[in-house]
Write an enzyme that holds these catalytic residues in place. Sequence first.
Site, PDB file in Angstrom:
ATOM      1  N   LYS A  48       1.069   4.423  -2.841  1.00  0.00           N
ATOM      2  CA  LYS A  48       0.920   5.851  -2.557  1.00  0.00           C
ATOM      3  C   LYS A  48       2.194   6.621  -2.912  1.00  0.00           C
ATOM      4  O   LYS A  48       2.129   7.758  -3.390  1.00  0.00           O
ATOM      5  CB  LYS A  48       0.548   6.064  -1.091  1.00  0.00           C
ATOM      6  N   TYR A  85       0.845  -1.202   0.000  1.00  0.00           N
ATOM      7  CA  TYR A  85       0.000   0.000   0.000  1.00  0.00           C
ATOM      8  C   TYR A  85       0.878   1.250   0.000  1.00  0.00           C
ATOM      9  O   TYR A  85       0.631   2.199  -0.757  1.00  0.00           O
ATOM     10  CB  TYR A  85      -0.914   0.002   1.222  1.00  0.00           C
TER      11      TYR A  85
END
Length: 283
Positions: free
Chosen positions: A157, A153
């Site tokens: 980002k 994750y």
Amino acid sequence: MKPSPTTTTPSALITGCGKGGIGHALAAEFRRHGYAVFATLLAHEPTEHLKEIGVATFVADVTNNDHILKLREEISVVTKGTLDVLVNCAGIAYTIPATDTQIPEVEKMFAVNVFGPMRMVNIFHPLIITSKGKIVNIGSVGGIVPYVYGASYNASKAALHHWGDTLRVEMKPFGVSVVNIISGEVSTNILKRDQASGRKLPEGSVYMPLAKEFEGHVGRVPNTTPPEVYARSVVAEIMKKNPSAWFWTGASTSLVRFIDTFLPRTTWDRLFIRWFGLDALRK
């Protein structure tokens, strides 16, 4: 009721506006400021929470090219070929130690978190250039720090942040602003995918001594910045004539920014090892 834009009504398109999420809060805040707001949802998600505040809703999956092309056609008719603000908010999480990463899961996440914004900009940039508008990418402190169990994750980002950086430079000649929102933890439902799947450590994981702690981490209910508070700060920044290239907002962002700017990179190693009890793995 659906908003009826005029030549003087600013417009905003926000992806990923499921009930209780950041997109929902941003849609409400833009409406409060008089914007005509267009929101995307997945086919299984309810729409009442948006329709009741005058937001126009569209079923569109940011991973589906045909969906987004159709969305552009529909919005272009209403706005007469312009769009003032595009907010890339759709996102999903994937929580697992880096060594236990399942590539198909990461591919699904990158399709939403990274390739989704790329697709939106690729298809909607003519409308944004016409209005000399703004592109807003909802990033995360996870893209800055090595948050434990979030390697994939975090990578999504970080990719979004740096793609947005280059996009900002490339769009400047057209009068388009690009803003990366560096979000702290917000009380939303982004963890629901991991929680619904009952995410656990795989058999044979070297992190098995922390199995209970991992399950507790996946099942946590963040109680930090409320979405509506977060949305007020984000929309206020976006509405500025010259918004920040990187806008930090939400719980812990001041601390993260300070440590990332002034202290050694390995400061995070010591902090996260202690906070997540990783020393237990040495035994």
